[in-house]
Motif scaffolding. Sequence first.
Motif, PDB file in Angstrom:
ATOM      1  N   SER A   6       1.056  -1.249  -0.010  1.00  0.00           N
ATOM      2  CA  SER A   6       0.010  -0.007   0.190  1.00  0.00           C
ATOM      3  C   SER A   6       1.034   1.333  -0.064  1.00  0.00           C
ATOM      4  CB  SER A   6      -0.796   0.100   1.232  1.00  0.00           C
ATOM      5  OG  SER A   6      -0.260  -0.020   2.425  1.00  0.00           O
ATOM      6  N   CYS A   7       0.380   2.169  -0.537  1.00  0.00           N
ATOM      7  CA  CYS A   7       0.919   3.632  -0.372  1.00  0.00           C
ATOM      8  C   CYS A   7       0.727   3.988   1.025  1.00  0.00           C
ATOM      9  CB  CYS A   7       0.191   4.864  -1.418  1.00  0.00           C
ATOM     10  SG  CYS A   7       0.439   4.143  -3.157  1.00  0.00           S
ATOM     11  N   ALA A   8       2.282   4.515   1.591  1.00  0.00           N
ATOM     12  CA  ALA A   8       2.035   4.568   2.943  1.00  0.00           C
ATOM     13  C   ALA A   8       2.962   5.773   3.431  1.00  0.00           C
ATOM     14  CB  ALA A   8       2.134   3.368   3.687  1.00  0.00           C
ATOM     15  N   GLY A   9       3.416   6.765   2.529  1.00  0.00           N
ATOM     16  CA  GLY A   9       4.143   7.776   2.962  1.00  0.00           C
ATOM     17  C   GLY A   9       4.018   8.354   3.976  1.00  0.00           C
ATOM     18  N   GLY A  10       2.413   8.733   4.338  1.00  0.00           N
ATOM     19  CA  GLY A  10       1.884   9.555   5.556  1.00  0.00           C
ATOM     20  C   GLY A  10       2.409   8.763   6.741  1.00  0.00           C
ATOM     21  N   ASP A  11       2.694   7.405   6.813  1.00  0.00           N
ATOM     22  CA  ASP A  11       3.030   6.901   8.120  1.00  0.00           C
ATOM     23  C   ASP A  11       4.378   7.218   8.543  1.00  0.00           C
ATOM     24  OD1 ASP A  11       0.439   5.485   7.600  1.00  0.00           O
ATOM     25  OD2 ASP A  11       1.503   3.468   7.225  1.00  0.00           O
TER      26      ASP A  11
ATOM     27  N   SER B  86       2.096  10.726   0.331  1.00  0.00           N
ATOM     28  CA  SER B  86       1.575   9.509   0.252  1.00  0.00           C
ATOM     29  C   SER B  86       2.523   8.606  -0.772  1.00  0.00           C
ATOM     30  CB  SER B  86       0.180   9.631  -0.291  1.00  0.00           C
ATOM     31  OG  SER B  86      -0.265   8.547  -0.610  1.00  0.00           O
ATOM     32  N   SER B  87       2.969   9.372  -1.938  1.00  0.00           N
ATOM     33  CA  SER B  87       3.599   8.491  -2.996  1.00  0.00           C
ATOM     34  C   SER B  87       5.224   8.399  -2.750  1.00  0.00           C
ATOM     35  CB  SER B  87       3.429   9.307  -4.415  1.00  0.00           C
ATOM     36  OG  SER B  87       4.083  10.514  -4.504  1.00  0.00           O
ATOM     37  N   GLU B  88       5.762   8.708  -1.673  1.00  0.00           N
ATOM     38  CA  GLU B  88       7.257   8.500  -1.487  1.00  0.00           C
ATOM     39  C   GLU B  88       7.421   7.187  -0.729  1.00  0.00           C
ATOM     40  OE1 GLU B  88       8.336  12.297  -0.048  1.00  0.00           O
ATOM     41  OE2 GLU B  88       8.894  12.917  -2.083  1.00  0.00           O
ATOM     42  N   ALA B  89       6.419   6.614  -0.145  1.00  0.00           N
ATOM     43  CA  ALA B  89       6.874   5.165   0.449  1.00  0.00           C
ATOM     44  C   ALA B  89       5.799   4.370   0.440  1.00  0.00           C
ATOM     45  CB  ALA B  89       7.099   5.636   2.031  1.00  0.00           C
ATOM     46  N   LYS B  90       6.122   3.116   0.140  1.00  0.00           N
ATOM     47  CA  LYS B  90       5.034   1.845   0.267  1.00  0.00           C
ATOM     48  C   LYS B  90       5.300   0.930   1.313  1.00  0.00           C
ATOM     49  CE  LYS B  90       4.819   2.232  -4.724  1.00  0.00           C
ATOM     50  NZ  LYS B  90       5.188   1.704  -6.112  1.00  0.00           N
ATOM     51  N   ARG B  91       4.220   0.507   1.797  1.00  0.00           N
ATOM     52  CA  ARG B  91       4.222  -0.513   2.964  1.00  0.00           C
ATOM     53  C   ARG B  91       4.111  -1.863   2.381  1.00  0.00           C
ATOM     54  NH1 ARG B  91       1.005  -0.150   8.859  1.00  0.00           N
ATOM     55  NH2 ARG B  91       1.254  -2.417   9.117  1.00  0.00           N
ATOM     56  N   ILE B  92       4.789  -2.885   2.828  1.00  0.00           N
ATOM     57  CA  ILE B  92       4.705  -4.105   2.388  1.00  0.00           C
ATOM     58  C   ILE B  92       4.473  -5.137   3.697  1.00  0.00           C
ATOM     59  CG2 ILE B  92       5.967  -6.146   1.425  1.00  0.00           C
ATOM     60  CD1 ILE B  92       8.051  -3.945   0.877  1.00  0.00           C
ATOM     61  N   ASP B  93       3.215  -5.598   3.570  1.00  0.00           N
ATOM     62  CA  ASP B  93       2.551  -6.240   4.552  1.00  0.00           C
ATOM     63  C   ASP B  93       2.977  -7.694   4.110  1.00  0.00           C
ATOM     64  OD1 ASP B  93       1.957  -4.190   6.708  1.00  0.00           O
ATOM     65  OD2 ASP B  93       0.166  -3.754   5.182  1.00  0.00           O
ATOM     66  N   LEU B  94       3.268  -8.745   5.174  1.00  0.00           N
ATOM     67  CA  LEU B  94       3.386 -10.147   4.849  1.00  0.00           C
ATOM     68  C   LEU B  94       2.839 -10.786   5.887  1.00  0.00           C
ATOM     69  CD1 LEU B  94       7.165 -11.000   4.031  1.00  0.00           C
ATOM     70  CD2 LEU B  94       5.013 -10.915   2.550  1.00  0.00           C
ATOM     71  N   ILE B  95       1.696 -11.615   5.460  1.00  0.00           N
ATOM     72  CA  ILE B  95       1.062 -12.488   6.333  1.00  0.00           C
ATOM     73  C   ILE B  95       1.478 -13.945   6.158  1.00  0.00           C
ATOM     74  CG2 ILE B  95      -1.300 -13.443   7.223  1.00  0.00           C
ATOM     75  CD1 ILE B  95      -0.677 -10.323   7.902  1.00  0.00           C
ATOM     76  N   VAL B  96       2.117 -14.508   7.101  1.00  0.00           N
ATOM     77  CA  VAL B  96       2.629 -16.095   7.066  1.00  0.00           C
ATOM     78  C   VAL B  96       1.815 -16.883   8.058  1.00  0.00           C
ATOM     79  CG1 VAL B  96       4.602 -17.738   7.443  1.00  0.00           C
ATOM     80  CG2 VAL B  96       5.024 -15.288   6.612  1.00  0.00           C
ATOM     81  N   THR B  97       1.140 -17.706   7.293  1.00  0.00           N
ATOM     82  CA  THR B  97       0.376 -18.655   7.994  1.00  0.00           C
ATOM     83  C   THR B  97       1.030 -20.231   7.969  1.00  0.00           C
ATOM     84  OG1 THR B  97      -1.901 -17.803   7.354  1.00  0.00           O
ATOM     85  CG2 THR B  97      -1.960 -19.714   8.200  1.00  0.00           C
ATOM     86  N   ALA B  98       1.149 -20.690   9.359  1.00  0.00           N
ATOM     87  CA  ALA B  98       2.164 -21.740   9.504  1.00  0.00           C
ATOM     88  C   ALA B  98       1.046 -22.859   9.835  1.00  0.00           C
ATOM     89  CB  ALA B  98       2.818 -21.636  10.956  1.00  0.00           C
ATOM     90  N   PRO B  99       1.487 -24.184   9.606  1.00  0.00           N
ATOM     91  CA  PRO B  99       0.645 -25.307  10.016  1.00  0.00           C
ATOM     92  C   PRO B  99       0.065 -25.221  11.331  1.00  0.00           C
ATOM     93  CG  PRO B  99       2.748 -25.980   9.019  1.00  0.00           C
ATOM     94  CD  PRO B  99       2.656 -24.610   9.079  1.00  0.00           C
ATOM     95  N   GLY B 100      -1.139 -25.555  11.534  1.00  0.00           N
ATOM     96  CA  GLY B 100      -1.929 -25.401  12.807  1.00  0.00           C
ATOM     97  C   GLY B 100      -2.456 -23.928  12.781  1.00  0.00           C
TER      98      GLY B 100
END
Length: 163
Positions: A126-131, A136-150
């Motif tokens: 997502s565009c997240a420069g404000g964070d 807004s256009s000067e940074a991107k946020r990368i979110d990873l969701i890793v789901t493990a067994p169980g």
Amino acid sequence: MRVAQGGATLVELVITIVIISVAIAGVVGAFSLIAGRSADPLNQTRAVQLAQLYMDEIISRKYDDATPPGGVPKYSGSCNIGPEGSEARSNFNDVDDYHGTSDSPPRDAEAILTGYPGFTVDVAVSCAGGDVGLSSSEAKRIDLIVTAPGSQVFAFSAYRANF
């Protein structure tokens, strides 16, 4: 003279058996609880390794498709998210191309990663420069969701600035 014989009575034996049974039941219960959770640290370690592999791959890409090689001059367009057209994973060349990626089993740009059976990785950009105090256009946020067994879920985030 009569010699007293030493020994245990039936009542003493029954009480001893009951006490030992209660103690063994407690120990077996503790072992079963420990055995049930023994995979948790291994899954946590693998989830961190998997997130690191994905983050390294994503962050090593250009900020945006229009960013020139080397990043100079800095990209000055709007923040675009998603792959350009029907771009395949092996051709992803900028950070936002990974938006919407969902891999099960996990894979890199070339092939399936071995050693991660039952894991799922979902990526959102997502565009997240404000964070981070930028436009807004000067940074991107990368979110990873890793789901493990169980069904253990691990969330990881990183920012990629436009520089």
